[in-house]
Write an enzyme that holds these catalytic residues in place. Structure first.
Site, PDB file in Angstrom:
ATOM      1  N   ASP A  88      53.582  66.367   2.274  1.00 14.52           N
ATOM      2  CA  ASP A  88      52.267  67.005   2.371  1.00 14.52           C
ATOM      3  C   ASP A  88      51.838  67.583   1.031  1.00 14.52           C
ATOM      4  O   ASP A  88      52.638  68.263   0.363  1.00 14.52           O
ATOM      5  CB  ASP A  88      52.314  68.157   3.382  1.00 14.52           C
ATOM      6  CG  ASP A  88      51.644  67.814   4.686  1.00 14.52           C
ATOM      7  OD1 ASP A  88      50.701  66.985   4.688  1.00 14.52           O
ATOM      8  OD2 ASP A  88      52.070  68.369   5.718  1.00 14.52           O
ATOM      9  N   GLU A 120      45.028  66.551   3.960  1.00 11.06           N
ATOM     10  CA  GLU A 120      44.088  66.802   5.049  1.00 11.06           C
ATOM     11  C   GLU A 120      42.677  66.482   4.583  1.00 11.06           C
ATOM     12  O   GLU A 120      42.188  67.104   3.629  1.00 11.06           O
ATOM     13  CB  GLU A 120      44.204  68.256   5.513  1.00 11.06           C
ATOM     14  CG  GLU A 120      45.558  68.556   6.142  1.00 11.06           C
ATOM     15  CD  GLU A 120      45.688  69.970   6.676  1.00 11.06           C
ATOM     16  OE1 GLU A 120      44.668  70.696   6.750  1.00 11.06           O
ATOM     17  OE2 GLU A 120      46.820  70.352   7.028  1.00 11.06           O
ATOM     18  N   GLU A 183      45.235  64.654  14.553  1.00  8.04           N
ATOM     19  CA  GLU A 183      45.819  65.839  15.196  1.00  8.04           C
ATOM     20  C   GLU A 183      44.830  66.473  16.167  1.00  8.04           C
ATOM     21  O   GLU A 183      43.684  66.756  15.809  1.00  8.04           O
ATOM     22  CB  GLU A 183      46.255  66.867  14.132  1.00  8.04           C
ATOM     23  CG  GLU A 183      46.808  68.150  14.769  1.00  8.04           C
ATOM     24  CD  GLU A 183      47.661  69.006  13.856  1.00  8.04           C
ATOM     25  OE1 GLU A 183      47.929  68.606  12.714  1.00  8.04           O
ATOM     26  OE2 GLU A 183      48.066  70.090  14.323  1.00  8.04           O
TER      27      GLU A 183
HETATM   28  O1  KIV Z   1      52.858  69.745   8.371  1.00  3.85           O
HETATM   29  C1  KIV Z   1      53.116  69.060   9.371  1.00  3.85           C
HETATM   30  O2  KIV Z   1      54.198  69.159   9.966  1.00  3.85           O
HETATM   31  C2  KIV Z   1      52.113  68.112   9.808  1.00  3.85           C
HETATM   32  C3  KIV Z   1      52.356  67.393  11.086  1.00  3.85           C
HETATM   33  C4  KIV Z   1      52.237  68.336  12.206  1.00  3.85           C
HETATM   34  C5  KIV Z   1      51.477  66.212  11.234  1.00  3.85           C
HETATM   35  O3  KIV Z   1      51.128  67.937   9.157  1.00  3.85           O
END
Ligand code: KIV
Length: 266
Positions: A88, A120, A183
């Site tokens: 992420d 995102e 999500e």
């Molecule tokens: O940060 C995370 O764990 C996520 C998932 C819930 C898709 O973005």
């Protein structure tokens, strides 16, 4: 270094959708858990910014930093030999212009063994996604409920704006994303988006019509205390298993039943 033959790749991820094969993803934040998950043959492991809540104990995903994501992604990358590892991009590491987003995502790929980033956004991040992809950085987009926008959204709510969500997912694909997380959106809408896209959709709280599913591993293992979202299915109750094991250890130490001669050097 060439990929091991069994290693999941971006093209294989896409091919699974074309072949109608479901994709399984889970989160990991450290070496031990990542190795356990990888050995099961799950296709994808996400070093999620959920780490901010699950590992660091913050109330939302906003505080975790890029350096912290890289530190944990490196541990995960070291353990994984099969799954595609996605990291992420934390808030606000991709909101500072395309150049800075490439710089930040580039650090993730250079300093960890991970293969892709997730961010995102949809329509609003199309330029950034395209910039990263043109730099050779695979991008997974994340549409629907975007936890980094929790304050703007007014909470963790199901997202129902059909036109916006269809447009966001299409924009992410058009910009070059190789997959998109959906999500917390109604199942029929997620199925509609999935049918509209050539790239796989990975659902979390988005029903069974997505091309794959992802959960936070701590939720799946029953390690989460307090609020657990309705879309979670706990496949184990590790909270109780751990509490029981630690309590028995504590009692054995207190009553001098541990260590026994078996655990003692002569
Ligand atoms: O940060 C995370 O764990 C996520 C998932 C819930 C898709 O973005």
């Amino acid at each position: 270094m060439p990929n091991e033959p069994s290693q999941m790749t971006i093209p294989k991820f896409r091919a699974m959708k074309a072949a109608g094969q479901k994709i399984t993803m889970l989160t990991a934040y450290d070496y031990t858990m990542a190795g356990l998950l990888d050995a099961t043959g799950v296709e994808g492991i996400l070093v999620g910014d959920s780490m901010s809540m699950v590992v660091q104990g913050h109330p939302n995903t906003l505080p975790v930093t890029l350096d912290e994501m890289i530190y944990h992604a490196e541990m995960v990358g070291r353990a994984v030999h099969h799954a595609l590892v996605v990291v992420d991009m934390p808030f606000p590491s991709f909101h500072l212009g395309v150049w800075k987003a490439i710089d930040n995502a580039g650090r993730i790929l250079k300093e960890t063994r991970c293969q892709a980033v997730k961010l995102e956004g949809g329509t609003d991040q199309a330029e950034v996604i395209a910039g990263l992809v043109s730099a050779g950085i695979p991008v997974m987009a994340h549409c629907g409920l975007r936890p980094q926008s929790v304050h703007q959204l007014g909470g963790y709510k199901v997202q129902r704006d059909e036109d916006k969500l269809l447009a966001d997912a299409a924009a992410a694909e058009q910009a070059g994303a190789f997959a998109v997380v959906l999500e917390c959106i109604p199942a029929p809408l997620a199925a509609k988006i999935t049918a509209q896209l050539q790239i796989p959709t990975i659902g979390i709280g988005a029903g069974g019509g997505c091309d794959g599913q992802i959960l936070v591993t701590n939720d799946l293992l029953g390690l989460t205390s307090g609020y657990v979202p309705r879309f979670v299915k706990a496949y184990a109750d590790l909270q109780h298993t751990i509490t029981d094991a630690v309590t028995r250890f504590r009692d054995d130490v207190r009553s001098s039943k541990f260590p026994t001669p078996e655990q003692t050097f002569k």
